[in-house]
Design a protein around this motif. Structure first.
Motif, PDB file in Angstrom:
ATOM      1  N   SER A   1       0.842  -1.188   0.000  1.00 22.16           N
ATOM      2  CA  SER A   1       0.000   0.000   0.000  1.00 22.16           C
ATOM      3  C   SER A   1       0.880   1.242   0.000  1.00 22.16           C
ATOM      4  O   SER A   1       1.873   1.307   0.717  1.00 22.16           O
ATOM      5  N   ARG A   2       0.494   2.212  -0.800  1.00 21.06           N
ATOM      6  CA  ARG A   2       1.316   3.428  -0.857  1.00 21.06           C
ATOM      7  C   ARG A   2       1.323   4.161   0.475  1.00 21.06           C
ATOM      8  O   ARG A   2       2.263   4.870   0.793  1.00 21.06           O
ATOM      9  N   HIS A   3       0.258   3.981   1.267  1.00 20.47           N
ATOM     10  CA  HIS A   3       0.228   4.667   2.557  1.00 20.47           C
ATOM     11  C   HIS A   3       1.320   4.168   3.482  1.00 20.47           C
ATOM     12  O   HIS A   3       1.803   4.886   4.335  1.00 20.47           O
ATOM     13  N   ALA A   4       1.675   2.891   3.334  1.00 20.38           N
ATOM     14  CA  ALA A   4       2.599   2.295   4.301  1.00 20.38           C
ATOM     15  C   ALA A   4       4.026   2.761   4.070  1.00 20.38           C
ATOM     16  O   ALA A   4       4.885   2.523   4.899  1.00 20.38           O
ATOM     17  N   ILE A   5       4.294   3.411   2.959  1.00 20.55           N
ATOM     18  CA  ILE A   5       5.689   3.619   2.603  1.00 20.55           C
ATOM     19  C   ILE A   5       6.103   5.080   2.599  1.00 20.55           C
ATOM     20  O   ILE A   5       7.039   5.473   1.952  1.00 20.55           O
ATOM     21  N   ALA A   6       5.371   5.858   3.366  1.00 18.96           N
ATOM     22  CA  ALA A   6       5.755   7.262   3.428  1.00 18.96           C
ATOM     23  C   ALA A   6       7.140   7.385   4.057  1.00 18.96           C
ATOM     24  O   ALA A   6       7.577   6.529   4.805  1.00 18.96           O
ATOM     25  N   ARG A   7       7.813   8.480   3.702  1.00 25.32           N
ATOM     26  CA  ARG A   7       9.169   8.722   4.194  1.00 25.32           C
ATOM     27  C   ARG A   7       9.076   9.806   5.277  1.00 25.32           C
ATOM     28  O   ARG A   7       8.521  10.870   5.050  1.00 25.32           O
ATOM     29  N   PRO A   8       9.615   9.545   6.459  1.00 31.75           N
ATOM     30  CA  PRO A   8       9.567  10.591   7.479  1.00 31.75           C
ATOM     31  C   PRO A   8      10.592  11.683   7.164  1.00 31.75           C
ATOM     32  O   PRO A   8      11.706  11.371   6.731  1.00 31.75           O
ATOM     33  N   VAL A   9      10.215  12.929   7.342  1.00 27.93           N
ATOM     34  CA  VAL A   9      11.166  14.045   7.186  1.00 27.93           C
ATOM     35  C   VAL A   9      10.967  15.023   8.345  1.00 27.93           C
ATOM     36  O   VAL A   9       9.918  15.025   8.991  1.00 27.93           O
ATOM     37  N   VAL A  10      11.990  15.824   8.575  1.00 28.61           N
ATOM     38  CA  VAL A  10      11.898  16.858   9.603  1.00 28.61           C
ATOM     39  C   VAL A  10      11.810  18.206   8.897  1.00 28.61           C
ATOM     40  O   VAL A  10      12.514  18.432   7.910  1.00 28.61           O
ATOM     41  N   VAL A  11      10.949  19.067   9.414  1.00 25.78           N
ATOM     42  CA  VAL A  11      10.847  20.409   8.833  1.00 25.78           C
ATOM     43  C   VAL A  11      12.021  21.222   9.381  1.00 25.78           C
ATOM     44  O   VAL A  11      12.094  21.492  10.582  1.00 25.78           O
ATOM     45  N   GLU A  12      12.935  21.585   8.510  1.00 29.74           N
ATOM     46  CA  GLU A  12      14.119  22.304   8.972  1.00 29.74           C
ATOM     47  C   GLU A  12      13.801  23.791   9.135  1.00 29.74           C
ATOM     48  O   GLU A  12      14.248  24.433  10.063  1.00 29.74           O
ATOM     49  N   SER A  13      13.012  24.323   8.209  1.00 30.12           N
ATOM     50  CA  SER A  13      12.612  25.729   8.379  1.00 30.12           C
ATOM     51  C   SER A  13      11.284  25.988   7.690  1.00 30.12           C
ATOM     52  O   SER A  13      10.901  25.281   6.750  1.00 30.12           O
ATOM     53  N   VAL A  14      10.582  26.992   8.209  1.00 31.76           N
ATOM     54  CA  VAL A  14       9.338  27.466   7.587  1.00 31.76           C
ATOM     55  C   VAL A  14       9.530  28.970   7.393  1.00 31.76           C
ATOM     56  O   VAL A  14       9.772  29.677   8.362  1.00 31.76           O
ATOM     57  N   ALA A  15       9.470  29.430   6.162  1.00 29.53           N
ATOM     58  CA  ALA A  15       9.706  30.859   5.948  1.00 29.53           C
ATOM     59  C   ALA A  15       8.595  31.425   5.086  1.00 29.53           C
ATOM     60  O   ALA A  15       8.063  30.745   4.201  1.00 29.53           O
ATOM     61  N   ARG A  16       8.263  32.685   5.333  1.00 29.25           N
ATOM     62  CA  ARG A  16       7.253  33.319   4.497  1.00 29.25           C
ATOM     63  C   ARG A  16       7.920  33.656   3.165  1.00 29.25           C
ATOM     64  O   ARG A  16       8.983  34.267   3.133  1.00 29.25           O
ATOM     65  N   ALA A  17       7.278  33.235   2.046  1.00 28.16           N
ATOM     66  CA  ALA A  17       7.906  33.452   0.741  1.00 28.16           C
ATOM     67  C   ALA A  17       7.237  34.592  -0.009  1.00 28.16           C
ATOM     68  O   ALA A  17       7.829  35.190  -0.897  1.00 28.16           O
ATOM     69  N   ALA A  18       5.984  34.885   0.329  1.00 32.70           N
ATOM     70  CA  ALA A  18       5.214  35.983  -0.277  1.00 32.70           C
ATOM     71  C   ALA A  18       3.892  35.987   0.463  1.00 32.70           C
ATOM     72  O   ALA A  18       3.686  35.151   1.345  1.00 32.70           O
ATOM     73  N   GLY A  19       2.982  36.910   0.079  1.00 34.19           N
ATOM     74  CA  GLY A  19       1.685  36.925   0.741  1.00 34.19           C
ATOM     75  C   GLY A  19       1.001  35.579   0.583  1.00 34.19           C
ATOM     76  O   GLY A  19       0.836  35.096  -0.531  1.00 34.19           O
ATOM     77  N   GLY A  20       0.638  34.943   1.688  1.00 32.79           N
ATOM     78  CA  GLY A  20      -0.097  33.671   1.621  1.00 32.79           C
ATOM     79  C   GLY A  20       0.736  32.485   1.191  1.00 32.79           C
ATOM     80  O   GLY A  20       0.187  31.409   0.923  1.00 32.79           O
TER      81      GLY A  20
END
Ligand code: HEM
Ligand code: FES
Length: 779
Positions: free
Chosen positions: A460-479
Motif C-alpha cells: 500500500s502506498r500509505h505504508a511507505i511514506a518517508r519521514p522528514v523533519v521540517v528544517e525551516s518554515v519561511a514566508r515566501a510571499a503573501g499567503g
C-alpha cells in the motif's frame, strides 16, 4: 533506422556510417557491436552494462545476438502493452539454437514442449489465462501462507547455530521449489529429481551451453519432460486433490479446447521453472542487496512493516528476470527506430527498472520509493506474471524470518557468480555470517512467536511514506510559505529532477497533497516546497499553514516527476502563473546550469504575492519577464508564442485558465512542443464531461456504491472498502474482472472477446462502465 540502406532518418546515428550495418541498413555503433549478454559485464549488472544504450542509443541491433535490444521504460511498457504487434511466442525459445546432436537426443525423449501461457498468442492465450486464474487470487493464496512459514522456519533452524551459511544452497533454492511443487500439487518425493532437471532447463533455454555440454543438457531436459508427464498422469488419478495443475485438469473437463493435453504437459514443466527459479533468485538478489545497504537492512529489522515495499524495491533494483523477449509481427517503430516484421526483441526490463525517466534517481536503492512496484520484473499487461503475489508472499516471509532471527547477519567477502544467460539472474551462492552467540532467540525465545501479517498483492502506498523533519518554515510571499525538509537522520534524500513533486501527508494519511519541488536539485540534503494558502481548497494547504513549524515531523512520498524537462530542446519558453512558479523555477535553474537558450515568464496579480521573485531575478536577470496585473502588465500569450518554431519547447504551470489558453494556442503544434503540468492523480484519467455517473449495486455485500463521472468502478469500489484485485488498470490483464448480474456494460477493455461482451455477464472494473444508470455486480 530507415528501412532503406542509408543512415538517413535514423534518430541515433547521424553520420559517419560505422563499418557494420544492421538488418535495416542502419549502421551499428561500436558499443552495439560489442554488446554480449553472456559476458561478465552483463551477468554482474545488466542495467549498468546497458547504461550507455539507455542514455544514447535506447534501441539498437546486436549483431552478436541477432536481436534488437530495447532499454528504456516507456518503450518496454508499450511493447508489453501491445501483444499483437509484439508477440510473446519466442519468450521460451532457446536463445542459442542447439546442434543436430542435441536435437536428436531431445527427440529420443519425445520432447514436445509447446506453448503454455507466457509464450501463447491471442486469441488462445487470454481465455486460458482467465480460466486458470482463480488459484492465484488473494483468497486462495492465503491458504499457502502457513506452508511457506513452516518451510522458512525449518530451513533457518537447520543453520542458525552455525554462524555462517550459503543461503542459496541451504535455503533459497529449495524452499521456493518446494512451495512451487505444493502450489502445483506435485508430490514432495519427486523434488530431488526435479531440482536437477530444472537447472538444465534454464541453461537449455536462456544459456549458451558449449557444444559438448549441449548433449548432457538435452538428456536432462528430455528426462525432465518425461518425468513431468509421469507426474501429470499421477495427478490425473486423483484430480480432486489441491494444486494448480489439478485445477487445470478439472477445468479441462469443462473446456477441453482451451486447456489441452499439450498445454498441461508443457505447463507441468514450465510451471516449475516459472515459480521456482524466479523466486529463489529474486530472494537471493534481495538479501544481497539489503545486506549491501546495511542502513536499509537495519531499518527493516527494526520496522518489519517496511518489508513489503523493500521487496518491491529489490525486485526493481535487482530483479531475477533481467530481460524478456518478443517477436515483431508487423513493421513497427520503437523510439523512432523502424523495426521490420520478423525481428526479435530483447527487452531489457532490468534496464527499464533503472530508467531515470520513470524512477527518480533510479540507481539509488530506496526502500521507501513510492513507485517501486511500477517495476517491469513481472512483465506487464496481458501476460503479466500470474504468480507474482505468491512470489511476493514468499519473499516477504523469508525476509521476515531472517530479519527477526538473524538481524546481525552480514555478507561474507566473496565474488558472486551467475549462470550465464540473458534472462534469469541470481547469484549461485550467497555466503553470510553472524555471531551465533548473539542470536536474539537465545535470550528471547518469544520472538519466534511474533508474526507480521503478510500483505498479499502490491504494497500500500500509505505504508511507505518517508519521514522528514521540517528544517525551516519561511514566508515566501503573501499567503505562501516555503518549507525546507530534511531526513531525520541527516542522510541524503533521493535526488530529483526539475518538474518533480512530492506528496505531503497533511495531518492524515488520507489527506495527501502534491507540491512541486522548487529548491536546488544539486542539494541532496534537503527538499524545498512552497505552499500557497488556498482557503477554498480541500484543506491540505490550510493545514500546512496552520500547523507546520520548524522541528515538526512530516510524512512525504516521492519525489516523482510527471513534468520532465527535455534537456535537448534548442529553445525553452518557461511560463508560470502564481504558485505555478515552483516547478518552473527549478527548470529555469537547470536550463541556466546547462547554458540553454531559455526565457522565464512569470505572471501574478500582486507583486507582494509572488514567491521567489528576488531569487529568480538574481539568477536569470534579463531572461526573466515578470507580469503583474495590478501594475497593468499581462502576459499576452498569443504575442509571446506566435506560431510554432521548430526546436522550441514551451513548459507551463499555473491557473487552469492560463493552461487552457495555452492548449488552445498549441493545438496544431507537434506533440512535445507544449508541456503542461497536470498534477497527475493515481486514478486513470477520465474526462468527466464525456462520462456519466451511475451506481453499482453489490449483491453479496448488500450495498450500493455511487460511481462519479470522474472515477472508475474499481476506484469507487476501493473507496467503499471493497477489495478487487487489479494489475494494469488499463483493461489489458483481466485481473479486475467481476461478474455482472444485471445492467448493460459499456465495455472498454481489450480482454473480453466480442461474444463475451455481448453475453454481458462480466466487467473489467478498471476501465469499463455502465451504459445506463446502474449495474448489479456479484460482489
Ligand atoms: C509470467 C517473472 C514468479 C507464474 C511471467 C513473466 C515474467 C515473470 C517476466 C512474463 C510476463 C510478460 O510477458 O508480461 C516472474 C518473477 C517471479 C515470478 C520475477 C518471482 C520473483 C512466479 C511464480 C509463478 C509464476 C511463483 C507461479 C506460481 C507465471 C505464469 C506466467 C508468468 C503462469 C504466464 C502468464 C501469462 O502469460 O498470462 N513471470 N515470475 N511466476 N509467471 Fe512469473
Ligand atoms: Fe488489468 Fe483491469 S484489466 S486491472
Amino acid at each position: 533506422a530507415s528501412t532503406s540502406s542509408s543512415a538517413e532518418g535514423c534518430p541515433f546515428h547521424a553520420a559517419p556510417p560505422a563499418p557494420q550495418s544492421g538488418p535495416t541498413g542502419c549502421p551499428i555503433s561500436a558499443r552495439a557491436a560489442e554488446f554480449d549478454p553472456f559476458s561478465d559485464g552483463y551477468q554482474q549488472d545488466p542495467p549498468d552494462y546497458v547504461r550507455w544504450a539507455r542514455e544514447q542509443e535506447p534501441v539498437f541491433y546486436s549483431p552478436q545476438l541477432g536481436y534488437w535490444v530495447v532499454t528504456r521504460y516507456d518503450a518496454i511498457k508499450a511493447i508489453f502493452r501491445d501483444n499483437l504487434t509484439f508477440s510473446p511466442s519466442i519468450a521460451l525459445e532457446k536463445i542459442t539454437p542447439t546442434g543436430p546432436e542435441a536435437n536428436a537426443v531431445l527427440e529420443q525423449y519425445g520432447y514436445a514442449m509447446n506453448r503454455t501461457l507466457v509464450n501463447e498468442d491471442e486469441p488462445a492465450h487470454m481465455p486460458r489465462r482467465r480460466i486458470l486464474m482463480e488459484p492465484f487470487t488473494a483468497e486462495e493464496l492465503k491458504h499457502h501462507e502457513p506452508m511457506v512459514r513452516r518451510l522458512a522456519r525449518e530451513y533457518v533452524d537447520r543453520f542458525i547455530d552455525n554462524g555462517r551459511a550459503d543461503l542459496v544452497d541451504q535455503m533459497l533454492w529449495e524452499v521456493p521449489l518446494t512451495v512451487a511443487l505444493h502450489f502445483l500439487g506435485v508430490p514432495e518425493e519427486d523434488m530431488d529429481t526435479l531440482r536437477r532437471y530444472s537447472i538444465a532447463h534454464t541453461v537449455n533455454t536462456w544459456g549458451r551451453p558449449r557444444p559438448e555440454e549441449q548433449v548432457a543438457v538435452a538428456h536432462a531436459v528430455g528426462n525432465f519432460w518425461q518425468y513431468a508427464g509421469k507426474v501429470l498422469e499421477k495427478m490425473r488419478q486423483a484430480p480432486d486433490q489441491p494444486g494448480w495443475m489439478r485445477y487445470g485438469i478439472r477445468k479441462q473437463k469443462e473446456h477441453p479446447e482451451v486447456v489441452t493435453d499439450s498445454y498441461l504437459h508443457s505447463m507441468m514443466m514450465a510451471g516449475i521453472v516459472a515459480a521456482h527459479e524466479t523466486t529463489a533468485n529474486a530472494t537471493a538478489n534481495a538479501i544481497k542487496l539489503l545486506l549491501q545497504h546495511p542502513e536499509s537492512w537495519r531499518e527493516i529489522c527494526e520496522d518489519p512493516s517496511l518489508i513489503p515495499n523493500a521487496v518491491e524495491e529489490c525486485l526493481r533494483h535487482n530483479g531475477s528476470v533481467a530481460a524478456w523477449r518478443r517477436l515483431v509481427t508487423r513493421d513497427a517503430r520503437i523510439e523512432g527506430v523502424d523495426i521490420p516484421a520478423g525481428s526479435r526483441l530483447l527487452i531489457v526490463t532490468s534496464s527499464a527498472n533503472h530508467d531515470d525517466r520513470h524512477f527518480a534517481d533510479a540507481d539509488f536503492f530506496d526502500i521507501r520509493r513510492d513507485n517501486s512496484s511500477d517495476h517491469l520484473t513481472f512483465g506487464y499487461g496481458s501476460h503479466q506474471c500470474m504468480g507474482k503475489n505468491l512470489a511476493r508472499m514468499e519473499m516477504q516471509i523469508f525476509l521476515e524470518e531472517l530479519t527477526r532471527r538473524l538481524p546481525h547477519m552480514r555478507l561474507t567477502g566473496q565474488r558472486f557468480t551467475y549462470v550465464p544467460n540473458t534472462s534469469f539472474r541470481g547469484p549461485e551462492h550467497l555466503w553470510v555470517e553472524w555471531d551465533a552467540a548473539r542470536n536474539p532467540e537465545r535470550q528471547r525465545p518469544e520472538i519466534l512467536q511474533t508474526q507480521v501479517p503478510v500483505r498479499i498483492g502490491e504494497p500500500s502506498r500509505h505504508a511507505i511514506a518517508r519521514p522528514v523533519v521540517v528544517e525551516s518554515v519561511a514566508r515566501a510571499a503573501g499567503g505562501i510559505v516555503r518549507l525546507r525538509l530534511a531526513s531525520p537522520d541527516g542522510k541524503p534524500l533521493p535526488r530529483w529532477t526539475p518538474g518533480a513533486h512530492i506528496d505531503v501527508e497533511c495531518g492524515d494519511p488520507e489527506r495527501s497533497r502534491q507540491y512541486s519541488l522548487c529548491g536546488d536539485p544539486a542539494d541532496t540534503r534537503t527538499l524545498e516546497i512552497a505552499v500557497l494558502h488556498e482557503p477554498q481548497g480541500r484543506g491540505g494547504s490550510a493545514w500546512i499553514h496552520a500547523h507546520v513549524q520548524a522541528g515538526d515531523r512530516l510524512r512525504i512520498r516521492g519525489p516523482r516527476n510527471h513534468f520532465r524537462l527535455d534537456e535537448s530542446a534548442r529553445k525553452l519558453v518557461l511560463i508560470a502563473g502564481g504558485i505555478g512558479i515552483t516547478p518552473i523555477s527549478a527548470m529555469a535553474r537547470r536550463a541556466r546550469g546547462l547554458g540553454l537558450d531559455y526565457t522565464v515568464h512569470y505572471s501574478g496579480r500582486r507583486r507582494a504575492d509572488m514567491a521567489l521573485l528576488d531569487e529568480l531575478a538574481a539568477l536569470h536577470g534579463p531572461r526573466l519577464q515578470v507580469y503583474v496585473s495590478e501594475e497593468g502588465r499581462r502576459n499576452d500569450l498569443a504575442a509571446l508564442l506566435g506560431a510554432h518554431e521548430p526546436g522550441r519547447q514551451v513548459y507551463a504551470c499555473g491557473p487552469l485558465r492560463m493552461l487552457h489558453a495555452l492548449e488552445a494556442l498549441g493545438a496544431g503544434w507537434p506533440d512535445d512542443a507544449l508541456r503542461i503540468e497536470h498534477f497527475a492523480s493515481d486514478l486513470p484519467q477520465l474526462d468527466p464531461s464525456r462520462e456519466h455517473a451511475f451506481e453499482v449495486e453489490l449483491k453479496d455485500s448488500g450495498i450500493t456504491v455511487a460511481v462519479p463521472a470522474d472515477r472508475t468502478v474499481l476506484a469507487a469500489l476501493r473507496a467503499a472498502n471493497i477489495d478487487v484485485p487489479s494489475d494494469c488498470e488499463e483493461g489489458l490483464c483481466g485481473s479486475c474482472e467481476v461478474r455482472v448480474l444485471a445492467g448493460k456494460v459499456d465495455h472498454r477493455d481489450k480482454v473480453l472477446t466480442r461474444a463475451e461482451r455481448e453475453a454481458n455477464d462480466r466487467i473489467m472494473t478498471c476501465c469499463s462502465r455502465a451504459c445506463g444508470g446502474k449495474l448489479v455486480l456479484e460482489l
